[in-house]
Design an enzyme around this catalytic site. Structure first.
Site, short mmCIF file in Angstrom:
data_model
loop_
_atom_site.label_atom_id
_atom_site.label_comp_id
_atom_site.label_asym_id
_atom_site.label_seq_id
_atom_site.Cartn_x
_atom_site.Cartn_y
_atom_site.Cartn_z
N SER D 45 -9.04 0.01 5.23
CA SER D 45 -8.29 -0.69 4.21
C SER D 45 -6.83 -0.53 4.62
O SER D 45 -6.37 0.60 4.84
CB SER D 45 -8.56 -0.08 2.84
OG SER D 45 -8.11 -0.94 1.83
N GLU D 46 -6.09 -1.64 4.72
CA GLU D 46 -4.78 -1.56 5.36
C GLU D 46 -3.75 -0.78 4.56
O GLU D 46 -2.69 -0.43 5.08
CB GLU D 46 -4.25 -2.96 5.72
CG GLU D 46 -3.91 -3.85 4.55
CD GLU D 46 -5.06 -4.76 4.16
OE1 GLU D 46 -6.24 -4.38 4.37
OE2 GLU D 46 -4.79 -5.86 3.64
N ASN D 47 -4.03 -0.50 3.29
CA ASN D 47 -3.11 0.34 2.54
C ASN D 47 -3.19 1.81 2.96
O ASN D 47 -2.37 2.60 2.51
CB ASN D 47 -3.33 0.20 1.02
CG ASN D 47 -4.76 0.50 0.61
OD1 ASN D 47 -5.70 0.11 1.29
ND2 ASN D 47 -4.93 1.19 -0.50
N SER D 87 -1.31 2.51 9.84
CA SER D 87 -2.36 1.56 9.48
C SER D 87 -2.20 0.24 10.25
O SER D 87 -3.16 -0.30 10.80
CB SER D 87 -2.32 1.29 7.98
OG SER D 87 -3.43 0.53 7.58
#
Lengths: 217, 218, 218, 217
Positions: D45-47, D87
């Site tokens: 998840s890019e967060n 990320s």
């Protein structure tokens, strides 16, 4: 007093409470011994730590804990480790208040040569170029001459480490500030004279009110 | 997906003319066992990317002394006289790079960046042949990304998947090199059941193969 | 060096026209208490740099709704209708930036880099007005560094000096923003006697002031 | 079967053992429900995490643990957290094997429009531009049309998310591969015909051996 100790003691007086400081290999490392115990100074080592502590006692060395000179060191309470990209982010990003390093030559414009003597000594620049460009204040800590040959010059003849970045030069004889208009002699060692300093310097020195260098224990 | 390999499988990864990143700073954090296996493998004409040239009998210095290295990209070679002498006789092509620039070039490759703008090296011989780009009244050198075929890194411990942590200043170039090579081999001192998800330094996805230190000679 | 401050000292740091980085991702990891204090302070014409525009009543969204923000640099504004409507009526100047580019621009400033070359945004409107630089047969956009006067970050815990750790995905933009502003204020949930030196995410030297969450209103 | 489920089931079959996968907000998120339990797929998840687990049970939500859509999630054993620069280093650096995301439009060259309808909807690109440029394989998961209006076009009319990056388009009617010479229809849903697919597509489709789409449970 040993010339190196004179230099290290005087450089230590440039450090302020809360400063992050990087001390180069060799003479600059000695500065750590003379920091005012009443202030908190945090030492960085560019191989990846902040909070450099004293050399470990014999038998307590950890092969995974060294400084940028490859010597075994310790970590103080509140210190931490990081990788090389982070380390140089700290350095290049202006987060280091003071860097102290040696010189082969330093000149009237504040340029420094410290990493190569072409065809004779080619060790490499290591982290010096980043430190000199990145640190807020750059102090050159060096003997005034190399066996009588001036290290402080009108213009460096050796390849540069950095251009116009040095702020202060501290030798066993003098403290010299680098300003836009050249070198200013601001302190002299009590045992020497302004004339002796000028004779051993290969660059014009401006001076008006030369104070005695503080080198007491 | 079993990443845990032995000496034989490791040696099968090696080829002549490979570019190899090797972690470590003056050999603190260098995977010595993997270097010994490279020496045993007989591969040659290697390009080595490492902070420094090591010592004659430690780190990448061993590969240089054995004349297996054709090109070296490093920030410092002063502690290995073989590097200097081979450079003088044109047997070793040495590119000296400021340490912070080298770190960013490696990180840039790992992060899919083409390069970075750094103020380091302006008005020095490092500037030669490089683009100078002005931004906010300051000149920067454009330094391009550096990747490699293989990265050999030293880690302190990892879990089964390869989530890795390091020990003290042995961390140095290892995490960024883990991101920047096509194939990454980690030498680990320990395997752990789990690594705290807040403290993983190198996520498992960066590590292709793991060698456990005590599989020496296996 | 006591970094621990109260609301009054915090408000004294604020000025009209300041540029302020605010950590958080859709308000996860946003220091809400500090934003509330900015609201109380009456400063205006702020430039806000944040992953997104928050929600109308959460995160930087509160500052936007109260019309205290003149310029917003973010990757996403879709969850705060006030951002869109103020943009339409030219009351808010919005610069939309790809999230990974924004992260690298902030990191670059913190690391003293002038910028980075990214492939993201090529052949899109993001490319407009930017240098395109070719390297290894690929085109990259030159994206320049972004710094700020002030950064407001949320941390989970720190020691007396300010060595900080985060909680789960509340980490996001906080660590890079901590490196990229002239003054950095951290809102912490907890103070600890010590933080494991291997697990410090933000070294204390990046953090200028710390506010403890329970000093609310003090 | 619900069109979204058809799409999610078919996309899931593209994933291989060991893949690092980023699933976009909305429909792509459903793909997680249909991954073959015999393979290990790691969701990013890019967060700031790898190892995305299922939605937590009611009452078990942690406000500090969300996905890129702001929903509460969990972390699987072996997962870990990192900051936004790391990320997107993972994303842009080619370390994500597959990214799955929705579309407003996708075209014959593999260009994608997904983030803005000028003067109508300006949410921002979020992480989509980095994901589409950085991931090794880009899968567009979308309903074949927007209420009858084709989403698959010869050329996108909306501002692009990325140029020539899409590898595969999966809809409830068809699987379409993007190649140098244009779009290739490789699979059709058993309940539809090639003609129906062509009618609902605003771009030329090449096809020779169109297989039935695998959408079984």
């Amino acid at each position: 007093m040993d010339p190196k100790e004179i230099i290290a003691r005087r450089v230590a007086k440039e450090l302020s409470d809360g400063d992050l400081v990087n001390l180069g290999i060799g003479l600059p490392t000695l500065v750590a011994n003379f920091i005012d115990p009443k202030i908190d100074v945090y030492l960085q080592s560019e191989n990846g730590l902040i909070g450099l502590g004293p050399i470990p006692e014999k038998g307590q060395e950890d092969k995974n804990l060294t400084n940028a000179g490859g010597q075994y060191v310790t970590l103080k309470q509140g210190g931490m480790y990081f990788d090389s990209a982070t380390s140089f982010g700290i350095i290049r990003g202006g987060h280091v208040n003071v860097t102290v390093l040696g010189a082969l030559e330093v000149d009237s414009e504040g340029s420094l040569a410290s990493w190569i003597i072409p065809k004779k000594l080619v060790p490499g620049m290591g982290g010096a170029m980043d430190l000199v460009v990145g640190a807020k204040k750059v102090i050159v800590a060096t003997t005034h001459t190399n066996k009588g040959n001036p290290k402080i010059k009108t213009q460096c003849s050796l390849p540069l480490t950095a251009y116009k970045e040095v702020d202060l030069i501290v030798t066993e004889l003098a403290v010299i500030e680098v300003k836009e208009d050249g070198l200013h002699l601001i302190e002299r060692h009590p045992d020497t004279t302004i004339e002796e300093i000028i004779n051993q310097t290969d660059a014009p020195l401006k001076y008006t009110n030369v104070k005695p260098m503080e080198v007491k224990s | 997906m079993d990443k845990w390999i032995t000496k034989k499988a490791f040696i099968n990864l090696l080829k002549n003319h490979q570019s190899i990143m090797v972690g470590g700073f003056m050999t603190c954090g260098t995977p010595e066992t993997l270097i010994d296996w490279v020496l045993e493998s007989e591969v040659k004409d290697l390009t080595i990317i490492c902070n420094d040239a090591g010592y004659p009998d430690q780190g990448v210095g061993k590969l240089i002394k054995a004349r297996r290295v054709k090109k070296l990209i490093a920030s410092h070679i002063g502690l290995n006289p073989y590097a200097g002498s081979q450079m003088s006789e044109d047997a070793l092509d040495v590119t000296l790079v400021p340490q912070g620039t080298l770190a960013e070039q490696i990180r840039a490759h790992g992060a899919g960046l083409g390069g970075i703008l750094t103020p380091t090296g302006r008005h020095t011989i490092v500037e030669e042949g490089k683009h100078v780009i002005r931004h906010n009244d300051q000149d920067y050198l454009l330094e391009t990304a550096i990747g490699a075929d293989l990265a050999l890194i030293q880690i302190e411990a990892c879990d089964r998947l390869g989530n890795a942590v390091y020990s003290k200043t042995a961390r140095n170039f290892n995490p960024i090199m883990a991101s920047a090579a096509n194939t990454v081999v980690a030498l680990t001192n320990h395997q752990r059941d789990s690594i705290d998800p807040e403290c993983v330094v190198t996520p498992h996805i960066f590590i292709d193969y793991i060698v456990k230190e005590d599989t020496h000679g296996s």
